[in-house]
Design a protein around this motif. Sequence first.
Motif, PDB file in Angstrom:
ATOM      1  N   GLU A 159       0.828  -1.201   0.000  1.00  0.00           N
ATOM      2  CA  GLU A 159       0.000   0.000   0.000  1.00  0.00           C
ATOM      3  C   GLU A 159       0.871   1.263   0.000  1.00  0.00           C
ATOM      4  OE1 GLU A 159      -2.474  -0.436   3.396  1.00  0.00           O
ATOM      5  OE2 GLU A 159      -3.877  -1.815   2.426  1.00  0.00           O
ATOM      6  N   LEU A 160       1.914   1.269   0.834  1.00  0.00           N
ATOM      7  CA  LEU A 160       2.803   2.423   0.894  1.00  0.00           C
ATOM      8  C   LEU A 160       3.587   2.587  -0.409  1.00  0.00           C
ATOM      9  CD1 LEU A 160       4.155   2.000   4.534  1.00  0.00           C
ATOM     10  CD2 LEU A 160       2.532   3.726   3.731  1.00  0.00           C
ATOM     11  N   TYR A 161       4.061   1.470  -0.942  1.00  0.00           N
ATOM     12  CA  TYR A 161       4.840   1.511  -2.181  1.00  0.00           C
ATOM     13  C   TYR A 161       3.988   2.045  -3.335  1.00  0.00           C
ATOM     14  CZ  TYR A 161       7.945  -0.050  -5.920  1.00  0.00           C
ATOM     15  OH  TYR A 161       8.779  -0.093  -7.013  1.00  0.00           O
ATOM     16  N   GLY A 162       2.703   1.670  -3.338  1.00  0.00           N
ATOM     17  CA  GLY A 162       1.803   2.099  -4.396  1.00  0.00           C
ATOM     18  C   GLY A 162       1.535   3.591  -4.396  1.00  0.00           C
ATOM     19  N   LYS A 163       1.894   4.264  -3.315  1.00  0.00           N
ATOM     20  CA  LYS A 163       1.680   5.709  -3.220  1.00  0.00           C
ATOM     21  C   LYS A 163       2.855   6.515  -3.772  1.00  0.00           C
ATOM     22  CE  LYS A 163      -1.342   5.305   0.830  1.00  0.00           C
ATOM     23  NZ  LYS A 163      -1.530   5.639   2.281  1.00  0.00           N
ATOM     24  N   LEU A 164       3.920   5.830  -4.183  1.00  0.00           N
ATOM     25  CA  LEU A 164       5.058   6.534  -4.768  1.00  0.00           C
ATOM     26  C   LEU A 164       4.652   7.166  -6.103  1.00  0.00           C
ATOM     27  CD1 LEU A 164       7.981   4.011  -4.136  1.00  0.00           C
ATOM     28  CD2 LEU A 164       7.608   6.206  -2.994  1.00  0.00           C
ATOM     29  N   PRO A 165       5.298   8.245  -6.499  1.00  0.00           N
ATOM     30  CA  PRO A 165       4.995   8.872  -7.799  1.00  0.00           C
ATOM     31  C   PRO A 165       5.203   7.889  -8.947  1.00  0.00           C
ATOM     32  CG  PRO A 165       6.371  10.302  -6.449  1.00  0.00           C
ATOM     33  CD  PRO A 165       6.323   8.977  -5.752  1.00  0.00           C
ATOM     34  N   GLN A 166       4.399   8.027  -9.993  1.00  0.00           N
ATOM     35  CA  GLN A 166       4.476   7.113 -11.133  1.00  0.00           C
ATOM     36  C   GLN A 166       5.867   7.123 -11.766  1.00  0.00           C
ATOM     37  OE1 GLN A 166       2.324   4.791 -12.443  1.00  0.00           O
ATOM     38  NE2 GLN A 166       1.278   5.182 -10.493  1.00  0.00           N
ATOM     39  N   GLY A 167       6.500   8.310 -11.784  1.00  0.00           N
ATOM     40  CA  GLY A 167       7.841   8.386 -12.361  1.00  0.00           C
ATOM     41  C   GLY A 167       8.833   7.515 -11.614  1.00  0.00           C
ATOM     42  N   ALA A 168       8.731   7.540 -10.295  1.00  0.00           N
ATOM     43  CA  ALA A 168       9.635   6.724  -9.481  1.00  0.00           C
ATOM     44  C   ALA A 168       9.354   5.241  -9.683  1.00  0.00           C
ATOM     45  CB  ALA A 168       9.478   7.101  -8.009  1.00  0.00           C
ATOM     46  N   LEU A 169       8.088   4.868  -9.782  1.00  0.00           N
ATOM     47  CA  LEU A 169       7.722   3.461  -9.977  1.00  0.00           C
ATOM     48  C   LEU A 169       8.231   2.944 -11.325  1.00  0.00           C
ATOM     49  CD1 LEU A 169       4.066   3.514  -8.576  1.00  0.00           C
ATOM     50  CD2 LEU A 169       6.082   2.527  -7.489  1.00  0.00           C
ATOM     51  N   LYS A 170       8.112   3.775 -12.378  1.00  0.00           N
ATOM     52  CA  LYS A 170       8.587   3.365 -13.699  1.00  0.00           C
ATOM     53  C   LYS A 170      10.101   3.241 -13.713  1.00  0.00           C
ATOM     54  CE  LYS A 170       4.706   5.253 -16.330  1.00  0.00           C
ATOM     55  NZ  LYS A 170       4.263   6.239 -17.358  1.00  0.00           N
ATOM     56  N   ALA A 171      10.784   4.115 -12.971  1.00  0.00           N
ATOM     57  CA  ALA A 171      12.241   4.031 -12.898  1.00  0.00           C
ATOM     58  C   ALA A 171      12.674   2.728 -12.237  1.00  0.00           C
ATOM     59  CB  ALA A 171      12.788   5.232 -12.126  1.00  0.00           C
ATOM     60  N   VAL A 172      11.946   2.325 -11.215  1.00  0.00           N
ATOM     61  CA  VAL A 172      12.255   1.057 -10.547  1.00  0.00           C
ATOM     62  C   VAL A 172      12.022  -0.109 -11.495  1.00  0.00           C
ATOM     63  CG1 VAL A 172      11.557  -0.492  -8.685  1.00  0.00           C
ATOM     64  CG2 VAL A 172      11.785   1.950  -8.231  1.00  0.00           C
ATOM     65  N   GLU A 173      10.926  -0.050 -12.265  1.00  0.00           N
ATOM     66  CA  GLU A 173      10.633  -1.113 -13.226  1.00  0.00           C
ATOM     67  C   GLU A 173      11.753  -1.241 -14.260  1.00  0.00           C
ATOM     68  OE1 GLU A 173       6.844  -0.356 -14.961  1.00  0.00           O
ATOM     69  OE2 GLU A 173       5.733  -0.619 -13.078  1.00  0.00           O
ATOM     70  N   LYS A 174      12.232  -0.094 -14.753  1.00  0.00           N
ATOM     71  CA  LYS A 174      13.327  -0.122 -15.730  1.00  0.00           C
ATOM     72  C   LYS A 174      14.601  -0.699 -15.121  1.00  0.00           C
ATOM     73  CE  LYS A 174      11.788   3.799 -18.515  1.00  0.00           C
ATOM     74  NZ  LYS A 174      12.124   5.171 -18.992  1.00  0.00           N
ATOM     75  N   ARG A 175      14.868  -0.288 -13.862  1.00  0.00           N
ATOM     76  CA  ARG A 175      16.057  -0.794 -13.188  1.00  0.00           C
ATOM     77  C   ARG A 175      16.005  -2.310 -13.064  1.00  0.00           C
ATOM     78  NH1 ARG A 175      15.866   0.004  -7.090  1.00  0.00           N
ATOM     79  NH2 ARG A 175      14.523  -1.806  -7.438  1.00  0.00           N
ATOM     80  N   ASP A 176      14.858  -2.796 -12.599  1.00  0.00           N
ATOM     81  CA  ASP A 176      14.722  -4.235 -12.380  1.00  0.00           C
ATOM     82  C   ASP A 176      14.668  -5.021 -13.671  1.00  0.00           C
ATOM     83  OD1 ASP A 176      14.744  -3.650  -9.719  1.00  0.00           O
ATOM     84  OD2 ASP A 176      12.586  -3.871  -9.397  1.00  0.00           O
ATOM     85  N   ALA A 177      14.284  -4.344 -14.753  1.00  0.00           N
ATOM     86  CA  ALA A 177      14.274  -5.006 -16.052  1.00  0.00           C
ATOM     87  C   ALA A 177      15.647  -5.007 -16.700  1.00  0.00           C
ATOM     88  CB  ALA A 177      13.268  -4.328 -16.974  1.00  0.00           C
TER      89      ALA A 177
END
Length: 212
Positions: free
Chosen positions: A189-207
Amino acid sequence: MSKYYPPTFGEEKFHCIMCGVYAKQSWVDLKWNNYTGTYTTDFKFSQCSHCAENSYWYKDRMIVPSEAPVPPAHLDLPESCISEYNEARDIVARSPRAAAALLRLCVQKLMAELGEKGKNINEDIGSLVKKGLPVEVQQALDYCRVIGNNGVHPGEIELTDNPEIAHSLFEMVNFIVEDRISRPKKIAELYGKLPQGALKAVEKRDAGTQNT
């Protein structure tokens, strides 16, 4: 998960068995009188300052309601497990063995909620261990499994003579729910509140498309 303070004879505060709130308790002697005078008895009642409901005691034992002083089900305990938990809570004072057997079934259903087969607790625990289950959770699960099995097939542990062992199962079940369900849900729930830009950056990193 906050600490549970069970109803205890004579204590000024504990978790009310009626409303579940940690609240101040007022103690009153039950008396009777006739033409010769007023007499005290071994009966008392405690009144909760939060819900104003009464719990009745004989000497140092709660007799109404009949539930043993064990914690209520965790708020995140899955719906499929609640009936077994609550039934165990209702009868543990009268039959620790039966309560332990019910909590074993509760844990078995919980295994299915955690993504396991839910047919053989021992195999399900082994599967979770292979997936990285923390050792303290494994120990809690095995504790419930062994004590629960003893409720079904009496062996080295005599639950009738040691009801506190059955009482501890309720805490173990709630601990498992807290670790396996509540904490991951809160983090998500807390992680889902992060800004979309930050979430996409994490996705790119993990990919593997962005260097750290």
